[in-house]
Every structure is written in structure tokens, then in C-alpha cells.
Design a protein around this motif. Structure first.
Motif, short mmCIF file in Angstrom:
data_model
loop_
_atom_site.label_atom_id
_atom_site.label_comp_id
_atom_site.label_asym_id
_atom_site.label_seq_id
_atom_site.Cartn_x
_atom_site.Cartn_y
_atom_site.Cartn_z
N MET A 30 0.87 -1.18 0.00
CA MET A 30 0.00 0.00 0.00
C MET A 30 0.90 1.22 0.00
N GLY A 31 0.57 2.21 -0.79
CA GLY A 31 1.35 3.44 -0.72
C GLY A 31 1.52 4.08 -2.06
N PRO A 32 2.24 5.17 -2.12
CA PRO A 32 2.92 5.85 -1.01
C PRO A 32 1.93 6.52 -0.05
N LEU A 33 2.29 6.51 1.22
CA LEU A 33 1.42 7.05 2.27
C LEU A 33 2.19 8.01 3.17
N ASN A 34 1.47 9.00 3.70
CA ASN A 34 2.11 9.89 4.67
C ASN A 34 2.17 9.18 6.03
N ARG A 80 0.13 5.75 7.16
CA ARG A 80 0.87 4.51 7.44
C ARG A 80 0.51 3.96 8.81
N ARG A 81 0.39 4.86 9.78
CA ARG A 81 0.03 4.43 11.14
C ARG A 81 -1.33 3.75 11.14
N LEU A 82 -2.30 4.33 10.44
CA LEU A 82 -3.63 3.72 10.34
C LEU A 82 -3.56 2.31 9.74
N VAL A 83 -2.75 2.18 8.70
CA VAL A 83 -2.61 0.88 8.03
C VAL A 83 -1.98 -0.15 8.97
N HIS A 84 -0.92 0.25 9.68
CA HIS A 84 -0.27 -0.68 10.63
C HIS A 84 -1.26 -1.13 11.70
N ILE A 85 -2.04 -0.20 12.25
CA ILE A 85 -3.00 -0.52 13.31
C ILE A 85 -4.09 -1.44 12.79
N PHE A 93 8.24 10.74 2.88
CA PHE A 93 6.84 10.76 2.48
C PHE A 93 6.52 9.85 1.31
N THR A 94 7.50 9.12 0.80
CA THR A 94 7.22 8.18 -0.28
C THR A 94 7.23 6.74 0.23
#
Length: 68
Positions: free
Chosen positions: A28-32, A36-41, A58-59
């Protein structure tokens, strides 16, 4: 923003399930950093998968993998 957050969480869980089923890493990405934190959680709520941020600043993308 709330709609995008929800969409990111659903996509993360979907890809986590797919990674677990197929054994293939999902990206998934690129994400800020916040995204990224939301995705990890969200992916952490799916047993048997792990996540890792890959890239620069940021990439960065998030790789979701099935635990082997």
C-alpha cells in the motif's frame, strides 16, 4: 478525512486477508506518516500478518506480509 481513514482501514484489512490467503506480500502506498500508522494498526487486527514501512520519508509504502 474520516471517509478516507475508513477506506484505508478497510483496504488494509482486505490486503492483510489476501496476504494471509495467498502468502504473497501486499503493498500500500505511497502514504504519509498518519496514513501509514492507520494501516499498521488496522492490519495488526488481523492475526497472522505483519507490516513494515519501506522507503524514504513521504514516499514510504507499507508492505503487509503473512507470518511464516
Amino acid at each position: 478525512r474520516k471517509g478516507k481513514d475508513t477506506e484505508l482501514r478497510h483496504m488494509a484489512k482486505y490486503l492483510a486477508g489476501k496476504a494471509k490467503e495467498t502468502g504473497a506480500d501486499q503493498q500500500m502506498g505511497p502514504l504519509n506518516p498518519y496514513e501509514r500508522r492507520l494501516v499498521h494498526i488496522a492490519a495488526a487486527e488481523v492475526p497472522g500478518v505483519s507490516t513494515e514501512s519501506v522507503g524514504d520519508a513521504f514516499t514510504k509504502t507499507v508492505t503487509i506480509s503473512a507470518n511464516r
